[in-house]
Enzyme design. Structure first.
Site, PDB file in Angstrom:
ATOM      1  N   SER A  81       0.838  -1.195   0.000  1.00  0.00           N
ATOM      2  CA  SER A  81       0.000   0.000   0.000  1.00  0.00           C
ATOM      3  C   SER A  81       0.879   1.253   0.000  1.00  0.00           C
ATOM      4  O   SER A  81       1.755   1.406  -0.848  1.00  0.00           O
ATOM      5  CB  SER A  81      -0.952  -0.041   1.198  1.00  0.00           C
ATOM      6  OG  SER A  81      -1.888   1.020   1.160  1.00  0.00           O
ATOM      7  N   MET A  82       0.678   2.149   0.953  1.00  0.00           N
ATOM      8  CA  MET A  82       1.458   3.384   0.990  1.00  0.00           C
ATOM      9  C   MET A  82       2.921   3.122   1.308  1.00  0.00           C
ATOM     10  O   MET A  82       3.777   3.986   1.067  1.00  0.00           O
ATOM     11  CB  MET A  82       0.862   4.339   2.015  1.00  0.00           C
ATOM     12  CG  MET A  82      -0.490   4.912   1.632  1.00  0.00           C
ATOM     13  SD  MET A  82      -0.468   5.859   0.097  1.00  0.00           S
ATOM     14  CE  MET A  82       0.527   7.263   0.574  1.00  0.00           C
TER      15      MET A  82
END
Length: 942
Positions: free
Chosen positions: A169-170
């Site tokens: 993800s991030m």
């Protein structure tokens, strides 16, 4: 009228719910296998320098271990290849256990003694997808962690020179942001694998720090593309099960000739072929196995560390994530190939097709296809086998001796792995030096398998079919029948190249005879992006395939394809129709994040309509009626469209930027991002109906959200009523002037010292308390009027004007004479404050991520730095406190002051904006009467 309004917004809510259902629940179940630990996992904290520990008290670096390996590494004396896992938004450092456990089991089964040391970072489960203030701090701590990891290997004879990063993800975005740091050495990281990371743009842009962070990363990788060519980045998207980060956002933007930057959707990864949700992509066994196999193939046996060769990294990743050919990475193709099989092992095939079932007994078997008489009639040769051992099995004979081939070249390198079998297709025109094709059907291990091969004409096996229009709503069907005499058919789906398109494809198969056959495999192939999806079906069967796109076509040269790996001598019927629910799901997938913006705009227009009603009629219309009147799509869409068209002009964009005005922080709704690596690729246009539809859906959210707030306040007032004295005055819940000044100062100090969102929440709750008091007053007045009808009649005959009732009700605990006009005044104020409270509640929801981040880190610091709400929130705090005392009379009194003045329009608008807060500061004393007749105030607040 009210029934029509509820019916309209009920229909809009139905569309929204249908789209949400398709987005969240209508896809296949998660078919990923779970990864399990064989021993209890341990996370050993890696000590960091004091300076780093003091600067980042909420972060930590850990080494993953299990069982005996955990005991061996207790002293952090490490000899493996370092891999660092980065969790994403609200992710835990313990998510590294799937990667670490599978890597540990893989190392135990190898005889070479190579292994990996899996590290993981604890980012305190921060909401970095919603609050961008921590992204820079996470990037800096990642840099310090890499240096700390490499220091653990300083006493080794061949210490690693870099670390491999795996970002979820991030975490994947943070990994790429490393290269924006001024003091970062790019040689410390040569390989990055990201999982469901939104590289193109943030999923939600709720604060300026996220946009600034993305802009910095994007510009760094774009302007220094030549410096990063030796850095290999692989981005893996989760597919349609991941509704949090759509796979189109995971594509990497890079030059078309930079082959070290690769993007793929997990449904196209060989041996995986499943979609994953946003969390399961971390523990999905099929994908974890592919990742670990690639890592071990990248480790050099001589040093035990990851290779520094970009060519080998690209070869290994292509092998495990894109195409699974016969040759292992690094293996040299044997050329030429010689055969020593006896004559009885050879058999020439005189027909166009071969169907062979290997016996259970071990034997050597070769089949020959002569090409001399078939070159002009046939263009391709296709072969498949459910013998999944990836060994060489197709050759081109260059020297014959009687009925046997003596020397040949290996043609198996084009083999690709499908869910049910391996398949290879070769082009006959490219084999001019080959006299025969050889199929190796030997089974030395005695395993039973099937082999099916045929000569093909490309023209007869490729059919074009026009897909129905998106707005056909499933009423139009495109049918095509295939009398399958071959193994592979390709349907060119003309004009299927936009993300808002969604189709339900039904494939019916029927065979006249029943015998052992390989299953059919249906493959939706997208030429411009690695997002292929597969479906398997037995024979006979009826299969439904829902086909959508993650990315739009970057040019006008291609459309999606449907490849049918069919059973011979069977009939197939393919029906294609638009799936309107899936179209709604696609619209929400791509444009859903902007719905809150539309809701906020509709709420502002609703308040404008209520203020306009006060100006014309002396009282506000209801929230539902105001919202129905304010929903004028053309007034919203035309200015936005005009602004977007002007911003595309370079001169206007330069003027816009020179004035310091903010840029367009998201992609326009009438276009989708191009995943093409060519920056000159044209943008594809959305239909013009998408933006008005989003406006209607946003209005539905605002309508039903305000309804839920109204019902909640109504029932909450019942519970709070026993705690308050009964009131019949419209001034209940108001504040005195010195109290307002004290509140404004206190909230400003609170926001500056702690968190701006906290001060906003307090001011919103204060305004909500005013609404609750008005609700309780309205119910008390209604009950009193019902119990005293004669007194009401008398009051009505005497004629109470708004100013009279106002002068007789000065305090919350006063006892004014009851009348319908008093009740109407309270209801008018209640309608106005309901609208204001709804708007403030939405604003508070937008600022909630920074408040949550501040609360989670309260033990480390009291002040949120950076704070996206401060100091921009100060005007809103002042306005929200001043508006607590606001009522309909306050908005009307200015008419008596300025009725005889003739002012310029600009000054009139300025006075219109400033007067309500100034009048709200006054104590409510009797004196000014409600305007009579046709006397009207200035224009309402916009």
């Amino acid at each position: 009228m009210r029934l029509a309004v509820y019916a309209f917004y009920g229909f809009a809510l139905g569309l929204l719910l249908v789209g949400l259902r398709e987005l969240l629940f209508s896809f296949e179940e998660n078919r990923c296998s779970m990864t399990y630990m064989f021993e209890y996992p341990e996370y050993r904290r890696v000590p960091l320098p004091r300076r780093v520990a003091r600067q980042y008290p909420s972060y930590g670096l850990y080494l993953y271990g299990e069982g005996a390996y955990a005991q061996e590494t207790r002293g952090l004396k490490l000899t493996g290849a370092p891999v660092l896992f980065l969790p994403g938004n609200a992710g835990s450092y313990k998510q590294a256990r799937s990667l670490g456990s599978v890597a540990l089991r893989k190392a135990e089964n190898l005889e070479r003694g190579i292994h990996m040391n899996v590290f993981t970072i604890d980012f305190n489960e921060e909401l970095v997808a919603l609050y961008g203030g921590s992204l820079r701090r996470q990037t800096q701590f990642l840099h310090e962690s890499i240096k700390a990891i490499l220091r653990l290997y300083k006493d080794r004879p061949d210490p690693p020179t870099g670390v491999v990063l795996v970002g979820h993800s991030m975490g994947g975005v943070v990994a790429r942001a490393l290269f924006t740091l001024a003091r970062f050495n790019p040689r410390l990281v040569s390989l990055i694998i990201t999982q469901a990371s939104p590289h193109q743009a943030p999923v939600l842009s709720v604060d300026p720090y996220i946009l600034e962070f993305y802009s910095t990363v994007r510009n760094r990788w774009a302007t220094n593309a030549e410096d990063f060519r030796n850095i290999t980045v692989l981005s893996v998207g989760g597919g349609y099960l991941d509704f949090q980060v759509r796979s189109g956002l995971t594509a990497l933007s890079c030059p078309i000739d930079d082959l070290n930057k690769m993007s793929v959707v997990v449904t196209a990864v060989p041996r995986t072929w499943v979609s994953t949700d946003h969390i399961s992509i971390v523990w999905c066994k099929e994908l974890v196995l592919a990742t670990v196999r690639a890592f071990f193939d990248l480790i050099e046996p001589e040093t035990g560390q990851f290779t520094e060769s970009p060519e080998k990294r690209m070869s290994v990743l292509n092998y495990h994530f894109f195409r699974h050919p016969v040759l292992q990475p690094g293996e040299a193709q044997e050329d030429p190939v010689t055969f020593s099989a006896p004559p009885e092992a050879w058999k020439e095939v005189n027909t166009l097709r071969l169907f062979y079932t290997a016996p259970k007994e071990a034997q050597v078997k070769y089949f020959l296809f002569a090409l001399s008489s078939r070159r002009k009639a046939y263009s391709h040769f296709h072969c498949r086998s459910n013998n999944m051992e990836m060994t060489s099995w197709l050759y081109g004979c260059t020297q014959m001796s009687g009925s046997m081939c003596v020397q040949a070249i290996d043609l198996s390198s084009e083999t690709e792995l499908l869910p049910a079998y391996k398949a290879v297709t070769v082009k006959i025109s490219e084999l001019m030096s080959v006299s025969h094709l050889i199929i190796d059907a030997s089974n030395p291990s005695g395993g039973q398998f099937l082999v099916e091969c045929e000569l093909q004409r490309e023209q007869s096996l490729t059919v074009s079919v026009q897909v129905p229009h998106t707005l056909s709503f499933g009423l139009t069907v495109s049918d095509i029948s295939i009398n399958s005499s071959g193994l592979l058919h390709t349907l060119l789906l003309q004009d299927f190249h936009q993300v808002y398109q969604a189709f339900r494809i039904t494939v019916m198969s029927h065979c006249k005879t029943t015998k052992d056959r390989l299953p059919s495999v249906y493959r939706v192939r997208v030429p411009w992006f690695q997002e292929d999806s597969f479906a398997m079906a037995s024979i006979p069967s009826v299969s439904e395939i829902y086909s959508m796109l993650h990315t739009s076509r970057p040019d006008n040269t291609s459309s999606a394809l449907l490849q049918l790996h069919t059973a011979p001598n069977c009939q197939y019927k393919v029906s294609i129709r638009t799936s309107f629910p899936k179209v709604l799901g696609q619209i929400l997938r791509f444009c859903g994040p902007v719905l809150p913006v539309y809701s906020a705009v509709v709420l502002l227009l609703m308040i404008r309509a209520q203020l306009s009603s006060i100006k014309r009629l002396g009282h506000p219309v209801g929230m539902q009626e105001a919202m129905s009147k304010s929903l004028q799509v053309h007034k919203l869409e035309l200015p936005v469209l005009l602004l977007l068209l002007l911003l595309r002009q370079s001169w206007f964009h330069d003027v816009w930027s020179s004035l310091g005005l903010p840029g367009v922080d998201t992609l326009p709704l009438n276009s989708v991002e191009s995943i093409s690596q060519d920056p000159k690729a044209s943008m594809q246009e959305w239909p013009r109906l998408v933006s008005p539809l989003l406006c209607v859906l946003g209005a539905a959210i605002a309508f039903w959200g305000s309804t839920v707030l109204r019902v909640s306040v109504y029932f909450l007032s019942f519970f709070l009523a026993p705690l308050h004295r009964p009131s019949v005055s419209r001034d209940c819940g108001t504040l005195r002037l010195h109290t307002q000044i004290l509140l404004i100062v206190s909230l400003s100090v609170l926001g500056g010292v702690t968190c701006g969102a906290l001060a906003l929440m307090v001011s919103t709750l204060l305004h909500l308390y005013r609404v609750l008091k008005l609700q309780m007053t309205e119910r008390s007045l209604s009950h009193m009027l019902n119990l005293a009808p004669q007194k009401v009649s008398q009051n009505t005959e005497n004629g109470f004007h708004g100013s009279d009732s106002h002068s007789k009700s000065k305090e919350c605990n006063g006892s004014p004479l009851l009348s319908e006009s008093v009740l109407q005044d309270v209801r008018d104020d209640l309608e106005l404050h309901f609208s204001l409270s709804t708007m403030l509640t939405l604003t508070m929801m937008f600022s909630a991520p920074s408040l949550i981040h501040w609360k989670n880190n309260l033990r480390y610091w009291v002040h949120l730095d950076p704070d996206p709400c401060w100091p921009h929130i100060v005007p809103l705090l002042i306005s929200s406190v001043l508006l607590i005392n606001c009522n309909t009379d306050t908005l009307l009194r200015r008419t008596d002051v300025f009725a005889t003045l003739t002012l310029p329009p600009a000054l009139e608008r300025l006075i219109t904006a400033l007067l309500p807060p100034l009048h709200a500061l006054k104590t409510d004393r009797a004196g000014w009467s409600r305007p009579q007749g046709n006397r009207t105030p200035f224009s309402a607040i916009a």
